[in-house]
Design a protein around this motif. Structure first.
Motif, PDB file in Angstrom:
ATOM      1  N   THR A 296     -13.470  -2.910   5.756  1.00  0.00           N
ATOM      2  CA  THR A 296     -12.871  -2.208   4.622  1.00  0.00           C
ATOM      3  C   THR A 296     -13.205  -3.103   3.191  1.00  0.00           C
ATOM      4  O   THR A 296     -13.824  -4.186   3.661  1.00  0.00           O
ATOM      5  CB  THR A 296     -11.352  -1.981   4.479  1.00  0.00           C
ATOM      6  OG1 THR A 296     -10.567  -1.395   3.393  1.00  0.00           O
ATOM      7  CG2 THR A 296     -10.635  -3.551   4.664  1.00  0.00           C
ATOM      8  N   ILE A 342      -9.433   4.241   9.516  1.00  0.00           N
ATOM      9  CA  ILE A 342      -8.446   3.460  10.276  1.00  0.00           C
ATOM     10  C   ILE A 342      -7.491   4.773  10.868  1.00  0.00           C
ATOM     11  O   ILE A 342      -6.991   4.932  11.989  1.00  0.00           O
ATOM     12  CB  ILE A 342      -7.390   2.589   9.571  1.00  0.00           C
ATOM     13  CG1 ILE A 342      -6.690   1.846  10.696  1.00  0.00           C
ATOM     14  CG2 ILE A 342      -6.851   3.169   8.409  1.00  0.00           C
ATOM     15  CD1 ILE A 342      -7.480   1.095  11.900  1.00  0.00           C
ATOM     16  N   THR A 343      -7.331   5.675   9.867  1.00  0.00           N
ATOM     17  CA  THR A 343      -6.440   6.745  10.182  1.00  0.00           C
ATOM     18  C   THR A 343      -6.803   7.475  11.646  1.00  0.00           C
ATOM     19  O   THR A 343      -6.087   7.737  12.487  1.00  0.00           O
ATOM     20  CB  THR A 343      -6.307   7.816   9.137  1.00  0.00           C
ATOM     21  OG1 THR A 343      -5.911   7.012   8.075  1.00  0.00           O
ATOM     22  CG2 THR A 343      -5.345   8.913   9.599  1.00  0.00           C
ATOM     23  N   THR A 416       1.015  13.217   5.330  1.00  0.00           N
ATOM     24  CA  THR A 416       0.062  13.100   4.138  1.00  0.00           C
ATOM     25  C   THR A 416      -0.095  11.461   4.031  1.00  0.00           C
ATOM     26  O   THR A 416       0.738  10.778   4.277  1.00  0.00           O
ATOM     27  CB  THR A 416       0.588  13.442   2.841  1.00  0.00           C
ATOM     28  OG1 THR A 416      -0.156  12.754   1.830  1.00  0.00           O
ATOM     29  CG2 THR A 416       2.245  13.006   2.613  1.00  0.00           C
ATOM     30  N   VAL A 417      -1.320  10.900   3.767  1.00  0.00           N
ATOM     31  CA  VAL A 417      -1.855   9.639   4.047  1.00  0.00           C
ATOM     32  C   VAL A 417      -2.835   9.197   3.178  1.00  0.00           C
ATOM     33  O   VAL A 417      -3.687   9.991   2.831  1.00  0.00           O
ATOM     34  CB  VAL A 417      -2.094   9.185   5.533  1.00  0.00           C
ATOM     35  CG1 VAL A 417      -3.256  10.073   5.809  1.00  0.00           C
ATOM     36  CG2 VAL A 417      -2.160   7.855   5.591  1.00  0.00           C
ATOM     37  N   GLY A 418      -2.872   8.158   2.750  1.00  0.00           N
ATOM     38  CA  GLY A 418      -4.025   7.579   2.042  1.00  0.00           C
ATOM     39  C   GLY A 418      -4.108   7.408   0.475  1.00  0.00           C
ATOM     40  O   GLY A 418      -4.776   6.484  -0.113  1.00  0.00           O
ATOM     41  N   GLU A 419      -3.083   7.846  -0.052  1.00  0.00           N
ATOM     42  CA  GLU A 419      -3.002   8.000  -1.610  1.00  0.00           C
ATOM     43  C   GLU A 419      -1.736   8.362  -1.877  1.00  0.00           C
ATOM     44  O   GLU A 419      -0.920   9.363  -1.189  1.00  0.00           O
ATOM     45  CB  GLU A 419      -4.087   8.947  -2.425  1.00  0.00           C
ATOM     46  CG  GLU A 419      -5.256   9.054  -2.099  1.00  0.00           C
ATOM     47  CD  GLU A 419      -5.817  10.351  -2.540  1.00  0.00           C
ATOM     48  OE1 GLU A 419      -5.816  10.457  -3.765  1.00  0.00           O
ATOM     49  OE2 GLU A 419      -6.126  11.449  -1.611  1.00  0.00           O
ATOM     50  N   PRO A 420      -1.347   8.008  -3.195  1.00  0.00           N
ATOM     51  CA  PRO A 420       0.159   8.711  -3.577  1.00  0.00           C
ATOM     52  C   PRO A 420      -0.024  10.023  -3.806  1.00  0.00           C
ATOM     53  O   PRO A 420      -1.072  10.450  -4.075  1.00  0.00           O
ATOM     54  CB  PRO A 420       0.384   7.885  -4.982  1.00  0.00           C
ATOM     55  CG  PRO A 420      -0.549   6.712  -4.856  1.00  0.00           C
ATOM     56  CD  PRO A 420      -1.765   7.067  -3.882  1.00  0.00           C
ATOM     57  N   ASP A 442       5.299  11.297   4.518  1.00  0.00           N
ATOM     58  CA  ASP A 442       4.259  10.394   3.747  1.00  0.00           C
ATOM     59  C   ASP A 442       4.199   9.013   4.018  1.00  0.00           C
ATOM     60  O   ASP A 442       5.198   8.155   3.749  1.00  0.00           O
ATOM     61  CB  ASP A 442       4.811  10.624   2.260  1.00  0.00           C
ATOM     62  CG  ASP A 442       3.916  10.005   1.209  1.00  0.00           C
ATOM     63  OD1 ASP A 442       2.777   9.178   1.559  1.00  0.00           O
ATOM     64  OD2 ASP A 442       4.265   9.956  -0.002  1.00  0.00           O
ATOM     65  N   GLN A 446      -2.407   0.639   5.730  1.00  0.00           N
ATOM     66  CA  GLN A 446      -3.790   0.235   5.475  1.00  0.00           C
ATOM     67  C   GLN A 446      -4.616  -0.037   6.643  1.00  0.00           C
ATOM     68  O   GLN A 446      -3.929  -0.199   7.762  1.00  0.00           O
ATOM     69  CB  GLN A 446      -3.590  -1.001   4.764  1.00  0.00           C
ATOM     70  CG  GLN A 446      -2.563  -0.978   3.461  1.00  0.00           C
ATOM     71  CD  GLN A 446      -2.488  -2.352   3.081  1.00  0.00           C
ATOM     72  OE1 GLN A 446      -1.985  -3.395   3.531  1.00  0.00           O
ATOM     73  NE2 GLN A 446      -2.748  -2.533   1.493  1.00  0.00           N
ATOM     74  N   ASP A 543      -0.703  -3.879  -2.952  1.00  0.00           N
ATOM     75  CA  ASP A 543      -0.419  -2.570  -3.668  1.00  0.00           C
ATOM     76  C   ASP A 543       0.894  -2.792  -4.489  1.00  0.00           C
ATOM     77  O   ASP A 543       1.563  -3.533  -4.141  1.00  0.00           O
ATOM     78  CB  ASP A 543       0.139  -1.407  -2.457  1.00  0.00           C
ATOM     79  CG  ASP A 543      -1.064  -0.750  -2.025  1.00  0.00           C
ATOM     80  OD1 ASP A 543      -1.969  -0.448  -2.572  1.00  0.00           O
ATOM     81  OD2 ASP A 543      -0.988  -0.261  -0.719  1.00  0.00           O
ATOM     82  N   ILE A 555       4.515   4.063  -3.808  1.00  0.00           N
ATOM     83  CA  ILE A 555       3.422   3.034  -3.974  1.00  0.00           C
ATOM     84  C   ILE A 555       2.695   3.541  -5.180  1.00  0.00           C
ATOM     85  O   ILE A 555       2.572   4.679  -5.476  1.00  0.00           O
ATOM     86  CB  ILE A 555       2.579   3.364  -2.586  1.00  0.00           C
ATOM     87  CG1 ILE A 555       3.364   3.160  -1.627  1.00  0.00           C
ATOM     88  CG2 ILE A 555       1.198   2.441  -2.803  1.00  0.00           C
ATOM     89  CD1 ILE A 555       3.914   1.942  -1.163  1.00  0.00           C
ATOM     90  N   ASN A 564      -9.443   3.558  -5.127  1.00  0.00           N
ATOM     91  CA  ASN A 564      -9.141   4.589  -3.984  1.00  0.00           C
ATOM     92  C   ASN A 564      -9.706   5.797  -4.333  1.00  0.00           C
ATOM     93  O   ASN A 564      -8.916   6.703  -5.120  1.00  0.00           O
ATOM     94  CB  ASN A 564      -7.606   4.472  -3.706  1.00  0.00           C
ATOM     95  CG  ASN A 564      -7.323   5.068  -2.464  1.00  0.00           C
ATOM     96  OD1 ASN A 564      -7.874   6.180  -2.056  1.00  0.00           O
ATOM     97  ND2 ASN A 564      -6.234   4.794  -1.538  1.00  0.00           N
TER      98      ASN A 564
END
Ligand code: WTA
Length: 715
Positions: A296, A342-343, A416-420, A442, A446, A543, A555, A564
């Protein structure tokens, strides 16, 4: 009420230009209403008994995680749950031995031999699905493990780099490595050959597993070309790749125009004929043996190879898949993430397979050939758990807001994952995609953390759009201010979110850079470097976040030099180094700009060497350089050639200032600059060009303002 609050805020930012204080933001933070989990969901949930909170309460730490470890089959049970003798290099389940592949494959054969492990959907809609049962997976993994061991000569502890698209052969390769105790390093298929090469060098792998081609947006892309670039890059850095194993997208037909290199490149299907029916005994590994590396981005250009453990990681992803993804044996689960992130590792491959689940794998773009595609797949395969990122949700919403209702699928659970996620996007996800029947989680976490850190527990805690929720079971987050003081819990004030305690899924180190591991994640808030008490070593996530009175976290995005983009982490230094390979470029700065679809996009600011005049050809060269060095995802939205960069007197480029300009924000305090006059010149140039292109400045939310304000703050 909330509209009124937002209106209150506007004049101050837009007209007086005064910076928002954190206290002010806290007061004007918009609180959303709760949504409650549907009764039908609660009735079947894996975690419906509130006593689970007691089991995972702080007084039961670290023994609470035995509950996760007991989901696995151990060759030898551990004697010590958590060893803290060498902080912050924590060891979980010490003394235990297990094999990750055995846990994901072999142990399911008895009961689920003919159950689908993966249902693969090709991007071309007319192509047939491929189903891999647990038996199929077992056979293929064994044969590929035999090939790795006997043809490639790899053994436990060696690294193998894997650069493949979304095909079932990818988890086969990962599991074959795990069977042998070999450390896999999967590089996202969309990354360039050079990016793959850098990761080969860093991990010191001598085997590259790749594929000839794959479909994306209706096009058959040549992927093998990237393998050649990767190997050439590695060779130039002194690392020899001995063998390149090439899977073929179409049976018995090579689909790439790039020639095979004799004595180095091999077709996997041809080699496998030699290993038909071979079985490879799973190698029993210590719980702390590394399972894989996942690279990463960080503050410096050198990528960080996050090293994950076998026992702790697998226990953590199995436990969170069970309670937070609520996967049951009879469910059909579809996570749209790429396995190269990673997800995909945690919540397509290891977590779901450890539970014996059935997963859908999709090769291509969600909107291909139209925005109804995911819903057709869900309807046809009976998908009932759906997992994706805000960027995909935004894309599907824009391209086909009414598509979901045309299809007769029913989700019970969505992630939901990865960003706000913006509350209005969340609500579309809930009402339209979920048809008001599904619970949403949500999940904030990381690459480094292996699994979820904050989320609502789906049957037991209400949802709140835009907030991920409280810390997950056994995770105790805390927010610190810049001075290292704890921000009062529930105060709504922004600060740096940290996790107070270790947990089994946390990565073990950065491959080959243990000092950087300590420095980046622990040094800042460590209370006593001599201490062997985990309480003195909070983990800093990097974060910004706030915590509301109800304990839910929101977040705000990265506080380090990471952008991101559509849920993908890109380091500003990597982007800038790529731009600097262009002959004419003297200086470069990468900044995030808020984007309606992708969340954030990259904008590049470059200053030219003396004697060169700005031109669109140079702009294009910068774009191409970034695409070839990093990958298409990093392609900047704009390249701005500016007369000079705003710099401090010590010569440091002030990215915060140009980030403000790109986002039509007040650039903040410029009095410390060596060349404050350039700010206004750049602002006019950039904002006029944007307005001319119809990029009308939109009102940013409090969270977004805060994110840009904090950008690049942590070194
Ligand atoms: C961001 C992806 C808001 C965050 C699993 C984090 C999120 C970075 C969320 C990690 C979420 C991830 N809400 N922001 N639910 N999930 N992030 O390593 O900034 O690719 O630090 O891991 O994504 O990205 P990574």
């Amino acid at each position: 009420m909330s509209t009124q609050r937002e209106a209150d805020r506007r004049p101050e930012t837009a007209e007086t230009g005064a910076e928002l204080s954190e206290a002010h933001i806290a007061v004007h933070w918009k609180e959303e209403e709760y949504y409650y989990p549907p009764a039908s969901f609660i009735a079947q949930a894996n975690a419906a008994d509130p006593r689970i909170f007691e089991r995972f309460s702080e007084k039961n730490f670290p023994e609470c995680f035995k509950e996760y470890a007991d989901l696995l089959t151990w060759d030898r049970y551990w004697h010590t749950t958590l060893d803290t003798s060498n902080p912050p290099f924590w060891k979980w389940f010490v003394g235990g031995r297990l094999n990750a592949c055995f846990n994901c494959v072999d142990r399911h054969l008895e009961q689920h031999r003919n159950k689908a492990a993966f249902i693969w959907v090709a991007e071309p809609e007319e192509e047939e699905d491929r189903v891999l049962t647990y038996q199929d997976l077992y056979v293929k993994v064994n044969e590929f493990a035999a090939l790795l061991r006997d043809f490639c000569g790899v053994k436990s502890g060696d690294r193998v780099t894997v650069h493949m698209p979304m095909v079932p052969e990818l988890p086969v390769v990962m599991l074959a490595c795990a069977r042998l105790g070999v450390i896999h390093s999967v590089v996202f298929g969309g990354f360039s050959g050079q990016a793959c090469g850098e990761r080969i060098v860093d991990s010191g792998s001598h085997i590259l597993v790749t594929m000839d081609a794959y479909y994306r947006n209706g096009e058959l892309l040549d992927h093998k070309a990237k393998a050649d670039q990767a190997v050439a890059y590695a060779a130039a850095q002194g690392v020899t790749v001995d063998k390149v194993l090439v899977w073929r997208r179409h049976r018995g037909r090579y689909s790439s125009p790039t020639p095979m290199v004799a004595g180095r490149d091999y077709f996997v299907d041809e080699l496998l004929m030699r290993y038909r029916g071979v079985r490879v005994e799973p190698v029993s590994m210590p719980a702390e043996a590394p399972l894989f590396l996942m690279y990463t981005s960080g503050t410096t250009a050198r990528p960080k190879g996050c090293q994950h453990s076998t026992g702790g990681y697998l226990a953590y992803v199995a436990g969170t898949s069970k309670y937070y993804q609520d996967i049951h044996p009879e469910d059909t689960y579809w996570c749209l993430a790429d396995i190269g992130w990673i997800t995909g590792h945690s919540y397509i491959v290891y977590g779901p397979l450890a539970l014996g689940a059935t997963s859908v794998l999709y090769e291509g773009v969600p909107t291909y050939p139209d925005a109804g595609r995911p819903w057709r797949i869900a309807e046809r395969l009976g998908v009932n758990i759906f997992h994706t990122a805000p960027t995909t949700i935004r894309m599907l919403r824009k391209a086909g807001p009414d598509e979901p209702q045309k299809y007769r699928y029913h989700f019970k659970h969505m992630t939901t994952v990865g960003e706000p996620i913006e509350p209005e996007v969340w609500r579309w996800y809930y009402h339209v995609v979920g048809k008001g029947e599904a619970v949403i989680v949500d999940t904030w976490w990381q690459t480094e953390t292996g699994g979820f850190l904050a989320s609502t527990l789906p049957a037991l805690q209400p949802m709140k759009p835009g907030s991920c929720g409280p810390g997950v079971l056994g995770i105790y987050p805390v927010i610190y201010d810049e001075e290292g003081n704890e921000v009062p819990a529930g105060s709504g004030k922004a600060g740096n979110i940290c996790i107070r305690n270790p947990w089994p899924g946390i990565f073990q180190t950065i491959w080959g850079q243990p000092e950087r591991f300590v420095q980046t994640y622990y040094a800042r808030y460590c209370k006593n470097p001599q201490s062997k008490d985990w309480r003195d070593w909070p983990y800093m996530a990097g974060d910004g976040a706030t915590q509301a009175a109800d304990g839910y976290f929101r977040i705000l995005g990265r506080v380090d030099d990471v952008i991101n983009v559509a849920g993908h982490r890109l380091g500003t230094k990597e982007l800038e180094n790529a731009a600097l390979t262009v002959e004419e470029v003297a200086e470069a700065a990468a900044v995030p700009v808020m984007d309606e679809l992708r969340g954030r996009m990259v904008e590049m600011y470059v200053a030219l060497k003396p004697g060169y005049t700005p031109s669109s050809a140079i702009e294009e060269k910068v774009r191409t350089a970034i695409e070839t060095i990093i990958g298409k995802i990093a392609r900047p939205k704009h390249v701005w050639i500016v007369p000079d960069m705003p710099k401090t007197r010590s010569g440091k480029i002030m990215r915060r200032v140009v980030a403000g300009i790109s986002n039509f924000m007040d650039p903040g305090d410029t009095t410390t600059l060596a060349n404050p006059e350039v700010v206004e010149t750049i602002r006019r140039q950039v904002q006029a060009a944007k307005v001319a292109r119809g990029e009308v400045p939109r009102e940013l939310s409090a969270e977004e303002l805060e994110e840009v304000r904090r950008f690049g703050q942590v070194e």
